[in-house]
Design an enzyme around this catalytic site. Structure first.
Site, PDB file in Angstrom:
ATOM      1  CE1 TYR A 129      -3.444   2.770   0.128  1.00  0.00           C
ATOM      2  CE2 TYR A 129      -3.915   1.992   2.352  1.00  0.00           C
ATOM      3  CZ  TYR A 129      -4.165   2.825   1.210  1.00  0.00           C
ATOM      4  OH  TYR A 129      -5.222   3.720   1.335  1.00  0.00           O
ATOM      5  CE  LYS A 184      -6.261   2.510  -2.852  1.00  0.00           C
ATOM      6  NZ  LYS A 184      -7.059   2.637  -1.824  1.00  0.00           N
TER       7      LYS A 184
END
Length: 312
Positions: A140, A170
């Protein structure tokens, strides 16, 4: 990208709560079912938009288990399991694996700032080895929030040291050049790059990315689904314009309470405005303004999600 585990549109799902601020998995599952029926290929639960770091360890487990009990397939969910604690991160990841989730989204350890790549590599090495495989790790990258970025060198080291364990990222930085650099460096080996920004969905798909995981997908997933299905052409271009406009609308107010306002008004369910401090509900002026911004973006009423649909 072919064969991406979460390829397509993934909503960073809002976490429903009861008036005493406890998790409400049943209400959340209702919204998740609507998302899966209206453009979403998967669900990012317990991320930033889901206020994961406002919940304790047992609550995070309760939410995931409650969603599954209320009919949300574990295979469709990518829960956030990253915490500042090594052992809590491992525990949450093992719990997600035991529930049948195929992947988890892992923040870097975010309390201590400016860690070296060597330190981050050591931390993720411990997580990966203690989890022991059987579930994909997604990084992330959200430096504006975590203050701990993932460098290309660090990603490359992890991929080399733990083949198949780290499946993708992400990227919520909003920096498309960084997303493209990740695609160029690693996508050929099956590394899945997901945009955290709706305005880049069509572009990232065209350039070899896997899709998106976004907050605004809570309310714009219908158009995201069109972009993912069509990719190019007039219909896809028009849908991408709505995605871009709704992202702008979503960020015109504090993001999480603003999205809660849109879902509350769209369903007639005031409970969606319930939010944990330090976040606060919007005041009337802000609430009216964000609703007007979504209307101007061409996204309201939300397809299939109205007061009548919610009542049924």
């Amino acid at each position: 990208m072919k064969d991406a585990l979460f390829g397509g549109v993934n909503a960073a799902v809002l976490t429903a709560m009861t008036p005493d601020l406890s998790p409400d998995p049943a209400r959340m599952a209702g919204h998740a079912k609507w998302l899966l029926a209206n453009g979403c290929n998967g669900l990012g639960v317990l991320g930033t938009t889901g206020e994961a770091n406002s919940f304790g360890l047992h609550e995070r487990k309760q939410i995931l288990e409650g969603l599954i009990e209320n009919g949300i397939p574990a295979s469709a969910m990518m829960p956030g399991t990253g915490t500042a604690s090594l052992t809590d991160t491992v525990e949450l990841t093992l719990h997600a694996k035991a529930q049948g989730c195929r992947g988890v989204l892992v923040l870097p350890p975010f309390y201590y700032k400016n860690p070296s790549d060597d330190g981050l590599f050591a931390w993720f090495s411990e997580v990966i080895q203690r989890v022991g495989g059987g579930i994909a790790i997604y990084l992330y990258h959200f430096p504006q929030q975590s203050a701990v970025p993932f460098s290309l060198d660090l990603i490359g080291r992890l991929l080399k040291a733990f083949p198949g364990a780290v499946k993708g990222v992400k990227d919520s930085s909003g920096d498309y050049a960084n997303m493209k650099a990740m695609i160029d460096a690693f996508a050929k080996d099956g590394f899945e790059v997901y945009s955290g920004s709706d305005e880049y969905v069509q572009r990232i798909l065209a350039e070899g990315g896997a899709g998106c995981i976004t907050a605004a997908s809570n309310a714009n997933s219908h158009w995201g689904g069109i972009v993912y299905a069509k990719r190019t052409g007039a219909e896809a271009d028009a849908a991408q314009q709505v995605l871009t406009a709704t992202r702008k609308a979503a960020t015109s107010a504090p993001l999480i309470p603003g999205l809660r306002e849109i879902i509350a008004r769209s369903t007639g369910d005031d409970g969606w405005r319930t939010i944990r401090p330090p976040h606060l509900k919007l005041g009337k002026a802000q609430a009216d303004a964000v609703w007007a911004a979504w209307q101007a973006a061409g996204a309201l009423p939300l397809p299939g999600l109205g007061v009548k649909a919610a009542a049924e």
